[in-house]
Design an enzyme around this catalytic site. Sequence first.
Site, PDB file in Angstrom:
ATOM      1  N   LYS A   1       4.342  39.216 -54.011  1.00  0.00           N
ATOM      2  CA  LYS A   1       4.161  39.673 -55.393  1.00  0.00           C
ATOM      3  C   LYS A   1       5.256  40.674 -55.748  1.00  0.00           C
ATOM      4  CE  LYS A   1      -0.738  38.710 -55.072  1.00  0.00           C
ATOM      5  NZ  LYS A   1      -2.090  39.205 -54.761  1.00  0.00           N
TER       6      LYS A   1
ATOM      7  N   GLN B   1      -5.653  44.311 -53.705  1.00  0.00           N
ATOM      8  CA  GLN B   1      -5.554  43.141 -52.827  1.00  0.00           C
ATOM      9  C   GLN B   1      -6.842  42.982 -52.024  1.00  0.00           C
ATOM     10  OE1 GLN B   1      -2.855  40.946 -52.797  1.00  0.00           O
ATOM     11  NE2 GLN B   1      -4.205  39.698 -51.526  1.00  0.00           N
TER      12      GLN B   1
ATOM     13  N   ASP C   1      -5.624  40.225 -62.622  1.00  0.00           N
ATOM     14  CA  ASP C   1      -6.329  39.165 -61.888  1.00  0.00           C
ATOM     15  C   ASP C   1      -7.341  38.472 -62.806  1.00  0.00           C
ATOM     16  OD1 ASP C   1      -5.416  38.690 -59.309  1.00  0.00           O
ATOM     17  OD2 ASP C   1      -6.586  40.338 -58.422  1.00  0.00           O
TER      18      ASP C   1
END
Length: 292
Positions: free
Chosen positions: A57, A101, A126
């Site tokens: 990422k 995460q 997300d």
Amino acid sequence: VVLLAAKILRGKEFAEAFKRDAYDRARALEEKYGVTPGLAVVLVGEDPASQVYVRNKDKACAQLALFSRVVKLPETATKQEVLAAVDELNADARIHGILVQLPLPAALRGVEREITDRIDPKKDVDGFHPVNVGRLVSGEPGLIPCTPHGVLKMLQMAGIEMDGKRAVVVGRSNIVGKPMASLLLAQNATVTICHSHTRDLPAVTREADILVAAVGRPRFITADMVKPGAAVIDVGINRIAPKKLVGDVDFEAVSEVAGAITPVPGGVGLLTVAMLMENVVTAAEQQAAARA
Ligand SMILES: NC(=O)c1ccc[n+]([C@@H]2O[C@H](COP(=O)([O-])OP(=O)(O)OC[C@H]3O[C@@H](n4cnc5c(N)ncnc54)[C@H](OP(=O)(O)O)[C@@H]3O)[C@@H](O)[C@H]2O)c1
């Protein structure tokens, strides 16, 4: 006899197009507002797979000249420490997108939801926050989970008709199955969601013009479960040997029946990080417009 082979939808081409688009929009935002879109990833502990994902990422941000920060907390971090890190990023004007995460270390597993819900919905790239889930279901603009969003954009870019078609999604997780079904519904597909309690699954999947597999079982969708000519989207990533990944679809056999199909690896998996970049840019656009 004409042998019909499925069109292979390769993730790389789509991911590159999505990234080019995110890059262009990021530059336009810099020009208009002097704002560079920024992503922060909170990484708790030393899980090796998580470290790889976070590095990817971070690299994607660098590739698109986006601002990126990785906040690392030790395996022993308390709930309060993780929440404090999220609060700080919520308040940081350079950061437009935040993600924690997952999975969190075992000691925090029970409070995962409490931690991810602390992310400001405007920065929830997300798309897992209940506010964004609600917006997706009610058809209001918000941030959409990356994997199903990538699948939708790929279907659109590939020119696969959804309006009035039968779509079947196998899997009802919050990160793939349910948002995928909402997105297909918003495109006027007639959508069925299947799961482990579905009776006579093959009879249902054989109805599908668009079949999305998000099950997590190697080669679960076999050729007899697929309607000739269907678009088959394989979200599954299953490691069946140290160096062998396969999807939820029996690719070899199904590609002889389907009209279009995504491979694994090299399919949907490549779209997710590209869509994350797009979500960061979208979040930055919305925040810059709100401030201006
Ligand atoms: N970037 C990417 O490409 C990406 C992103 C996310 C996930 N994935 C992959 O996609 C797959 C699915 O992920 P997920 O997070 O959605 O998984 P998940 O949370 O484990 O959900 C799996 C779903 O499949 C259903 N299912 C399991 N066995 C079934 C059966 N025999 N018949 C019908 N349905 C069945 C389950 O039903 P119940 O609800 O009844 O248990 C559940 O809804 C995994 O392989 C994952 O690695 C890929």
